[in-house]
Design a protein around this motif. Structure first.
Motif, short mmCIF file in Angstrom:
data_model
loop_
_atom_site.label_atom_id
_atom_site.label_comp_id
_atom_site.label_asym_id
_atom_site.label_seq_id
_atom_site.Cartn_x
_atom_site.Cartn_y
_atom_site.Cartn_z
N ASN A 122 0.84 -1.21 0.00
CA ASN A 122 0.00 0.00 0.00
C ASN A 122 0.87 1.26 0.00
O ASN A 122 0.54 2.25 0.65
N ASP A 123 1.93 1.18 -0.72
CA ASP A 123 2.85 2.31 -0.86
C ASP A 123 3.05 2.57 -2.35
O ASP A 123 3.83 1.86 -3.01
N PRO A 124 2.37 3.57 -2.90
CA PRO A 124 2.51 3.83 -4.35
C PRO A 124 3.95 4.11 -4.76
O PRO A 124 4.32 3.85 -5.91
N ASN A 125 4.75 4.64 -3.86
CA ASN A 125 6.14 4.89 -4.21
C ASN A 125 6.89 3.57 -4.41
O ASN A 125 7.71 3.45 -5.33
N ALA A 126 6.63 2.59 -3.53
CA ALA A 126 7.25 1.28 -3.71
C ALA A 126 6.76 0.65 -5.00
O ALA A 126 7.53 -0.01 -5.71
N PHE A 127 5.49 0.85 -5.28
CA PHE A 127 4.94 0.29 -6.52
C PHE A 127 5.65 0.89 -7.73
O PHE A 127 6.04 0.19 -8.66
N ALA A 128 5.80 2.21 -7.69
CA ALA A 128 6.45 2.89 -8.82
C ALA A 128 7.88 2.40 -9.00
O ALA A 128 8.39 2.33 -10.12
N ASN B 113 -2.28 -6.33 -7.20
CA ASN B 113 -2.40 -4.92 -7.56
C ASN B 113 -1.68 -4.62 -8.87
O ASN B 113 -0.44 -4.63 -8.92
N LEU B 114 -2.47 -4.32 -9.88
CA LEU B 114 -1.89 -3.93 -11.17
C LEU B 114 -1.57 -2.44 -11.19
O LEU B 114 -0.62 -2.02 -11.83
N ALA B 115 -2.39 -1.65 -10.49
CA ALA B 115 -2.14 -0.20 -10.46
C ALA B 115 -2.88 0.44 -9.30
O ALA B 115 -3.95 -0.04 -8.89
N TYR B 116 -2.30 1.51 -8.78
CA TYR B 116 -2.99 2.35 -7.79
C TYR B 116 -3.85 3.36 -8.56
O TYR B 116 -3.67 3.57 -9.77
N PRO B 117 -4.77 4.01 -7.89
CA PRO B 117 -5.62 4.99 -8.58
C PRO B 117 -4.78 6.12 -9.16
O PRO B 117 -3.76 6.53 -8.59
N ALA B 118 -5.23 6.61 -10.27
CA ALA B 118 -4.56 7.76 -10.89
C ALA B 118 -4.89 9.02 -10.10
O ALA B 118 -5.99 9.17 -9.57
N ASP C 292 -5.51 11.85 -11.16
CA ASP C 292 -6.58 12.65 -11.78
C ASP C 292 -7.93 11.93 -11.74
O ASP C 292 -8.90 12.42 -12.31
N GLY C 293 -7.99 10.79 -11.07
CA GLY C 293 -9.26 10.08 -10.95
C GLY C 293 -9.69 9.35 -12.21
O GLY C 293 -10.81 8.86 -12.30
N SER C 294 -8.79 9.25 -13.18
CA SER C 294 -9.17 8.62 -14.45
C SER C 294 -9.35 7.11 -14.30
O SER C 294 -10.02 6.48 -15.10
N HIS C 295 -8.73 6.53 -13.30
CA HIS C 295 -8.98 5.11 -13.02
C HIS C 295 -8.71 4.85 -11.55
O HIS C 295 -7.99 5.60 -10.88
N GLY C 296 -9.28 3.79 -11.08
CA GLY C 296 -9.08 3.41 -9.69
C GLY C 296 -8.05 2.31 -9.58
O GLY C 296 -7.17 2.16 -10.44
N TYR C 297 -8.15 1.49 -8.53
CA TYR C 297 -7.26 0.35 -8.38
C TYR C 297 -7.54 -0.65 -9.50
O TYR C 297 -8.69 -0.85 -9.89
N GLU C 298 -6.49 -1.28 -9.97
CA GLU C 298 -6.64 -2.24 -11.05
C GLU C 298 -6.10 -3.60 -10.59
O GLU C 298 -5.07 -3.67 -9.91
N GLY C 299 -6.80 -4.65 -11.00
CA GLY C 299 -6.45 -5.98 -10.51
C GLY C 299 -5.57 -6.77 -11.45
O GLY C 299 -5.78 -6.79 -12.66
N LEU C 300 -4.58 -7.45 -10.88
CA LEU C 300 -3.72 -8.36 -11.64
C LEU C 300 -4.50 -9.63 -12.01
O LEU C 300 -5.36 -10.08 -11.26
N ASN C 301 -4.11 -10.23 -13.12
CA ASN C 301 -4.69 -11.53 -13.47
C ASN C 301 -3.67 -12.65 -13.34
O ASN C 301 -3.88 -13.74 -13.85
N THR C 302 -2.58 -12.38 -12.66
CA THR C 302 -1.53 -13.39 -12.53
C THR C 302 -1.72 -14.20 -11.25
O THR C 302 -2.45 -13.81 -10.33
N SER C 303 -1.05 -15.35 -11.20
CA SER C 303 -1.16 -16.22 -10.04
C SER C 303 0.16 -16.95 -9.83
O SER C 303 0.86 -17.29 -10.79
#
Lengths: 153, 699
Positions: B249-255, B299-304, B306-317
């Motif tokens: 839950n750290d967008p900086n780590a994600f980036a 977690n594929l992505a955190y919300p943008a 600018d609100g253009s998208h929210g959290y996005e889900g991975l399809n990997t396992s």
């Protein structure tokens, strides 16, 4: 012979019953001495068992629980469909603060006390990255709950 | 041996004319005893145990013909007796489903009386040519009436008479009578005779000198922090704990592409950081039947911004292997899933629902992992209702293979309708379950299948709503899923605690993001949580007793706040470990707390001194020895928990067959009660003190 039967027999034929009561165990003792048992005089109870049944593992024992549901099943959608989910599904107003912070979409405090609530919960002054929904940047300097904003001590 | 019922006093008065005969009978009885027969020390509580007294219907007095389902059957009395003249015979000649059983009549004259907390030794002589035979018990609740209690022991096929014995669990509170009998649930014939039931209550325990810890337990904050944000925690069969952060839950780590996991060894107090191939933050996870951990989505992505998208889900396992401490990729899911559920089924397969897709919308795709194929099945092979189940929907496996959606979820409102359902994968139908209180304020509630799993009762605790953000509530809801038409009923309120600074909660303030941990003494430890989303930690802990449906308030509280992204789970040594706290200011508490329940201060612990084998089978009687008397044994599934959600958590009772120091543990035949995998085996003594667990593998 169970207790009730013994009582009934005693009431009807006391002498005969007493005789039987003494004789039976004496016979049993004699049989024991002779190396047999009273029950050996009869065929031992037996139930035929197939080799297949003997080798089988028990099946799962499942009960008929929750089989009388009164509500009717829901009607399933006919196919895949779009389910819109808000971008702030996490309950955070990302217009405030850093990317790591989560200012509640609804701050659980009355207007005028929200900066105090945020301060009590570890928030310092917050950069307003987008819309100031909560009116926390009353002096409009781009910093919510900063110096000069209403409700900031 | 038949144990005659006590002669009533009035009967003796009627026997003046036969006293001489009675004297002779007494002498004869003495001769018998001298001849080698033994006296029964304990009173047999079964009425008409030898089946010698028949009623007007030709069936033994105090016994009834019972059962259900589609099968052709017959009941009768046979002279193939173990002793005396009569035995009961039940035959099934064709079978689709259900069972047939001769049971003690459920009335005050026939049903044996019992005392709460006591245990009873049930024995029966039998012959059976069907492997599908079980000792089944019912209990009379002084409030709720007669109800199913438990299947205690599976009887092996035998063409000659043999005796089967099993100890009941400790009789629950509010129980004044039980009935029992032997069920047959397949084609074959069952003959039974000479039932006995004796009080086997033992005592134990010792004094406690640990002060408040004797009744409240105590917490220890470990002197070292976790190296990773333990948002997901999985207890491994090695006894170690997999802590998964992903990006934490750290967008900086994600980036930065910085994803982390660690394996914690509670015995050594050491961590091993594990290379983590993807962002498993907000994934689903569950132990497979071989003990490896299936991780799905994330977690594929955190919300943008600018609100253009929210959290996005991975399809990997991926699958985490405790033997190598590494992740291995498996095939992709059919859809992206951020916050998916994961429930192991009785056949070892895994089913998953809900979460967010790669485009931030809600996923209506059910996913199915085949344990045999070791892969996720393609969409065409998975039953689809195309229903949206929300985020981390709590889907608990029921004894017949259906899934109970408890209503516990994360974020926002509950599902439309009643907020709880039963899903039947076979028929692909969803049926609403009513009674859940305030379903739209159960966000970040927790649900737990109460001990023992055989009872099929679920408790749901607390919750709030992150959007409207009211004070979290104190509600609990209980449901008995053995009922024909189960509905939730209100349970006791969660005890109130204190907020930061020691301010007491008001009478309406409760907690969300609460943890509920099944303990080996059959109670549920409730701990952690906050009054609001990611804020206002509540310092409160209590013990829920599933037998009385009551909380014992005032347990020791974790000194570390445990709100959002916290978890608590049972360790093999009987303690509870708590991790994580991720308040809204973006910080993360890396401290680890460990709770020692009161039972660890109340006397010597029993020890499992040997386990004949750690590879266990359904329906088997597995043998162990212990160093001291015990009253129960239980399998507890290791937790795999995140976001107040572990729908696989369960406690499976193992009724005892005691022969001196050798103890047989009777394992359920039903893998839906205990899905295949590694379990912690605990034994518990009469004071409720558990042993340290030994690991056994059930398959």
């Amino acid at each position: 012979m169970n207790a009730q039967k013994i009582l009934s027999s005693l009431r009807e034929r006391p002498r005969r019953t007493a005789l039987v009561a003494v004789a039976v165990p004496l016979v049993a003792i004699a049989a024991a001495v002779a190396g047999t048992t009273a029950s050996a005089a009869h065929d031992a109870p037996y139930l035929a068992v197939s080799a297949k049944a003997a080798a089988q593992r028990p099946a799962p024992y499942i009960h008929d629980f929750a089989r009388g549901l009164r509500d009717k099943p829901l009607k399933n959608p006919s196919g895949p469909h779009h389910v819109a989910v808000a971008w702030n599904v996490d309950g955070c107003d990302h217009d405030y603060g850093t990317v790591n912070q989560c200012v509640p979409w609804n701050i659980p405090a009355p207007a005028g006390q929200r900066c105090q609530w945020l301060k009590a919960n570890g928030f310092g002054p917050l950069k307003v990255a987008g819309r100031d929904r909560e009116h926390l940047d009353t002096n409009r300097d781009g910093i919510a709950c900063g110096a000069g904003d209403n409700g900031v001590a | 041996m038949k144990v005659p019922r006590t002669f009533p006093r009035t009967a003796w008065r009627q026997l003046r004319s036969v006293r001489a005969a009675v004297s002779a009978l007494v002498i004869a009885a003495a001769v018998c005893l001298l001849g080698g027969a033994s006296a029964t020390a304990a009173t047999n509580l079964v009425v008409n145990p030898g089946l010698e007294t028949l009623g007007s219907n030709g069936f033994p007095t105090c016994w009834e013909q019972s059962g259900w389902g589609t099968n052709n059957f017959s009941f009768g009395v046979t002279n193939q007796a173990h002793s005396g003249s009569n035995a009961m015979k039940v035959s099934i000649t064709s079978y689709t489903n259900g069972d047939r059983k001769a049971m003690m009549l459920e009335n005050p004259q026939c049903a044996p009386p019992v005392t709460p907390t006591h245990q009873y030794n049930l024995c029966v002589w039998y012959m059976s040519n069907s492997p599908n035979v079980s000792i089944t018990t019912f209990r009379h609740d002084t409030t709720a009436g007669w109800q199913y209690w438990m299947d205690l022991k599976t009887l092996t096929v035998s063409g000659n008479y043999q005796q089967a014995c099993v100890l009941t669990p400790q009789v629950p509170a509010n129980t004044d009578q039980i009935t029992w009998g032997v069920s047959i649930y397949g084609v074959g014939t069952l003959i039974t005779d000479d039932y006995s039931m004796t009080d086997n209550t033992s005592t134990g325990g010792g004094g406690c000198t640990a002060g408040a810890a004797c009744t409240q337990g105590s917490w220890q904050v470990l002197p070292f922090p976790s190296p990773v944000r333990g948002i997901h925690a999985v207890l491994l069969y090695s006894g170690k704990v997999l802590l998964v952060a992903g990006s934490g839950n750290d967008p900086n780590a994600f980036a930065a592409g910085s994803f982390t996991s660690a394996v914690y060894d509670p015995n050594a107090g050491t961590f091993q950081v594990i290379p983590t191939p993807n962002d498993f933050f907000c994934s689903g996870h569950v132990q497979l039947s071989d003990g490896r951990v299936l991780v799905l989505g994330g977690n594929l992505a955190y919300p943008a911004a600018d609100g253009s998208h929210g959290y996005e889900g991975l399809n990997t396992s991926y699958i985490f292997n405790p033997a190598t401490n590494s992740y291995q990729k498996v095939n992709n899911l059919n859809d992206g899933h951020w916050y998916p559920s994961a429930t192991e089924l009785g056949n070892g397969d895994v089913i998953s629902f809900g979460g967010l897709k790669a485009d931030s919308s809600g996923s209506v795709t059910a996913e199915y992992f085949s344990n045999a194929q070791q892969q996720w099945l393609p969409l065409s092979q998975v039953h689809q209702t195309w229903s949206y189940w929300g985020l981390y929907p709590a889907m608990i496996l029921l004894q017949d293979g259906r899934l109970f959606y408890t209503g516990s979820h994360v974020f926002g409102n509950g599902l439309p309708g009643t907020g709880a359902d039963i899903y039947n994968y076979g028929t692909n139908t969803i049926t609403p379950i009513s009674g859940l209180q305030n379903k739209d304020n159960r966000d970040q509630s927790m649900s737990v299948l109460l001990p023992p799993a055989q009872s099929q009762k679920v408790l749901m605790l607390g919750g709030g709503n992150i959007v409207t953000n009211p004070d979290a509530n104190r509600l609990t809801d209980l449901i008995d899923l053995t009922q024909a038409n189960p509905t939730y009923t209100p349970g006791p309120l969660i005890p109130t605690g204190t907020l930061t600074g020691g301010t007491p909660e008001t009478s309406t303030q409760g907690k969300m993001y609460v943890s509920a941990v099944i303990l080996p003494n059959g109670q549920v430890f409730e701990t952690g949580g906050g009054l609001h989303n990611r804020a206002d930690p509540v310092y409160e802990a209590s013990m829920f007793n599933p037998q009385t449906n009551t909380f014992t308030p005032g347990m020791a509280t974790d000194p570390v706040p445990r709100t959002y992204h916290s978890s608590a789970f049972l360790l093999p040594d009987g303690r509870v470990m708590a991790i994580g706290n991720n308040p809204g200011d973006g910080s993360f508490d890396m401290r680890i707390s460990v709770y020692s329940p009161p039972y660890l201060f109340n006397g010597a612990r029993p020890q499992i001194t040997s386990v004949a084998t750690n590879q266990w089978s359904y329906g088997a009687t597995e043998n162990i020895t212990t160093n001291s008397p015990i009253v129960s044994a239980e399998l507890i599934r290791p937790e795999a928990v995140t976001h107040s959600s572990d729908p696989n958590q369960r406690y499976v009772a193992l009724p005892l067959t005691v022969n001196g120091s050798n103890i047989g543990l009777n394992v359920t035949t039903n893998p839906n009660i205990a899905p295949p995998g590694w379990y912690m085996l605990f034994v518990t003594n009469a004071s409720g003190i558990p042993s340290v667990a030994q690991w056994v593998h059930l398959s």
